[in-house]
Design a protein around this motif. Structure first.
Motif, PDB file in Angstrom:
ATOM      1  N   TYR A 139      34.374  91.655 -51.331  1.00  0.00           N
ATOM      2  CA  TYR A 139      33.197  91.175 -51.315  1.00  0.00           C
ATOM      3  C   TYR A 139      31.901  91.753 -52.303  1.00  0.00           C
ATOM      4  O   TYR A 139      31.191  92.862 -52.204  1.00  0.00           O
ATOM      5  N   PRO A 140      30.947  90.757 -53.264  1.00  0.00           N
ATOM      6  CA  PRO A 140      29.713  91.706 -53.412  1.00  0.00           C
ATOM      7  C   PRO A 140      28.355  91.306 -53.212  1.00  0.00           C
ATOM      8  O   PRO A 140      27.728  91.265 -53.833  1.00  0.00           O
TER       9      PRO A 140
ATOM     10  N   ARG B 274      25.701  86.143 -45.429  1.00  0.00           N
ATOM     11  CA  ARG B 274      26.822  86.062 -46.461  1.00  0.00           C
ATOM     12  C   ARG B 274      28.614  85.305 -45.512  1.00  0.00           C
ATOM     13  O   ARG B 274      28.702  84.115 -45.737  1.00  0.00           O
TER      14      ARG B 274
ATOM     15  N   HIS C 149      29.981  81.776 -45.425  1.00  0.00           N
ATOM     16  CA  HIS C 149      31.313  81.518 -45.663  1.00  0.00           C
ATOM     17  C   HIS C 149      31.992  82.229 -44.034  1.00  0.00           C
ATOM     18  O   HIS C 149      31.801  82.439 -43.653  1.00  0.00           O
TER      19      HIS C 149
ATOM     20  N   SER D 272      36.596  79.639 -44.982  1.00  0.00           N
ATOM     21  CA  SER D 272      37.308  80.082 -46.675  1.00  0.00           C
ATOM     22  C   SER D 272      37.867  80.955 -46.139  1.00  0.00           C
ATOM     23  O   SER D 272      38.194  81.185 -47.364  1.00  0.00           O
TER      24      SER D 272
ATOM     25  N   LEU E 251      36.119  81.645 -52.507  1.00  0.00           N
ATOM     26  CA  LEU E 251      35.808  82.648 -51.925  1.00  0.00           C
ATOM     27  C   LEU E 251      36.149  83.231 -53.237  1.00  0.00           C
ATOM     28  O   LEU E 251      35.821  84.741 -53.141  1.00  0.00           O
TER      29      LEU E 251
ATOM     30  N   ARG F 254      37.592  83.646 -55.832  1.00  0.00           N
ATOM     31  CA  ARG F 254      37.110  84.141 -57.587  1.00  0.00           C
ATOM     32  C   ARG F 254      35.862  85.215 -56.773  1.00  0.00           C
ATOM     33  O   ARG F 254      35.792  85.566 -58.243  1.00  0.00           O
ATOM     34  N   GLN F 255      34.690  85.234 -55.826  1.00  0.00           N
ATOM     35  CA  GLN F 255      33.909  86.686 -55.514  1.00  0.00           C
ATOM     36  C   GLN F 255      34.884  87.581 -55.582  1.00  0.00           C
ATOM     37  O   GLN F 255      33.208  88.887 -55.506  1.00  0.00           O
TER      38      GLN F 255
END
Length: 394
Positions: free
Chosen positions: A95-96, A158, A188, A208, A233, A235-236
């Protein structure tokens, strides 16, 4: 009235005297899964006989399809992972995150759903651990664990990461309520599902991600599990996929996609390298057995009937009445999975387990609870034997 097993005990390798009440620790593998293991192992011994599609790629897809059918999700969203931990790590490490971000988890989580989030401290991410009820209290129908988690969310949160069914006290969270609350807050919901997978139906409409190992209620072996993620999710996340994660058909070429698209967008995006094909085949065969008797919904109803019968038997014993009543209330409130966790002094639990092992009865204990885990192969004869064991004087 007697209750017949939903899944024939003859499908397993149980000795006559063995009563296994501990799939929350390790689930028994059906003979069909062991046969699949043996068949695939022959391709390791004789690789010149390997059929690439039938003995490898098709086995992977068979597991994705079976796992998706059991969970009620799309097979395109399934990733093959080694266990619950690696599924959660794929999310935690992919995750970013930004310094100051937060992830909320319940206090008392199993390390699989704690350590991946604590490890993020070095990135400046804070893991907030939230007690789900007062520390000294036993969970009863007045608890509101979902509300406690939602109240802990801040503008920096987050993710909320929580066990669907808790490993020690057996409490089951309401994924719909928790997931809807998370979604409304732009957070999420990440679910550790291993203690419920195979014996209950998860509501993932607002979640998610859902990660589970295969060696408990799914009746597979150690080292193979499933990760479900929704596309938003996924895509992140940082892609983990390698040579089997091409956007289109399988290729052994050095370049598998266009410069703009190296990875598939489906669950293979998070599959790091080659899975253990032996584990995939065994887990697929086990899940297919569960689907053949009606899947998780049928198993959940069966287990609930057995649990109520056990508690009815125990209620007549003064030593067990209070706990039987508490657990019955929790069942009626939808707060239990397949584990009935009886609060009991540890010396009493230890004596019970020792005496049970001498009789071929195997249960388990965690953090002051005696755990009785029922599944599809159990019937009323097993429940009555369990009650007799629990009520017998030392």
């Amino acid at each position: 009235m007697s209750i017949a097993p939903l899944l024939s005990p003859e499908l397993f390798d149980f000795p006559d005297e063995t009563l296994w009440l501990a799939h929350c620790k390790d689930g028994p593998m059906p003979r069909a899964a062991a046969a699949m293991l043996e068949a695939l192992l022959r391709t390791e011994l004789r690789p010149w006989e390997l059929r690439w599609n039938e003995d490898f790629l098709d086995v992977e897809q068979r597991l994705r399809d079976a796992g998706a059918a059991l969970l009620g999700v799309s097979a395109q969203d399934i990733s093959l992972v080694s266990c619950t931990s690696t599924g959660l790590q794929a999310i935690a490490l992919g995750y970013p995150w930004q310094p100051g971000d937060e992830v909320v988890i319940p206090a008392g989580e199993f390390p699989s759903n704690r350590l991946p989030w604590l490890a993020l401290e070095r990135l400046g991410v804070h893991c907030v651990e939230v007690p789900l009820w007062p520390e000294a209290a036993l969970p009863d129908t007045d608890i509101e664990p979902e509300q406690r988690l939602l109240q802990a969310i801040t503008p920096r949160t987050r993710m909320v990461a929580a066990s669907w069914v808790r490993f020690q006290d057996g409490i089951r969270l309401d994924l719909d309520r928790l997931g809807q609350g998370c979604r409304e807050r732009g957070v999420h919901l990440i679910v550790d599902g291993i203690q419920g997978a195979g014996t209950a139906v998860p509501d993932l409409r607002h979640a998610s991600a859902f990660a589970t190992g295969g060696h408990k209620g799914l009746l597979g072996g150690q080292g193979q599990g499933l990760l479900w993620t929704n596309a938003a999710l996924r895509r992140q996340l940082m892609p983990l996929g390698t040579w089997l994660s091409a956007p289109s058909a399988f290729s052994q070429a050095g370049t598998q996609g266009t410069a703009a698209c190296h990875w598939a967008s489906d669950g293979r995006y998070l599959e790091a390298g080659s899975p253990t094909i032996l584990g995939c085949g065994a887990l697929a065969a086990s899940i297919e057995r569960l689907l053949a008797v009606g899947g998780a919904a049928a198993i959940e109803a069966h287990v609930t009937n057995l649990q109520q019968r056990l508690l009815q038997r125990l209620r007549v014993a003064a030593a067990w009445k209070q706990e039987a009543d508490r657990l019955q209330r929790l069942i009626q409130a939808g707060r239990t999975g397949s584990i009935l966790s009886f609060a009991c002094p540890q010396p009493v639990i230890d004596e019970l387990l020792q005496r049970g092992q001498a009789q071929g009865i195997n249960a388990s204990t965690r953090e002051g609870f005696l755990r009785i885990a029922l599944h599809a192969w159990h019937g009323s004869v097993d429940v009555d034997r369990c009650a007799q064991w629990m009520m017998a004087s030392p």
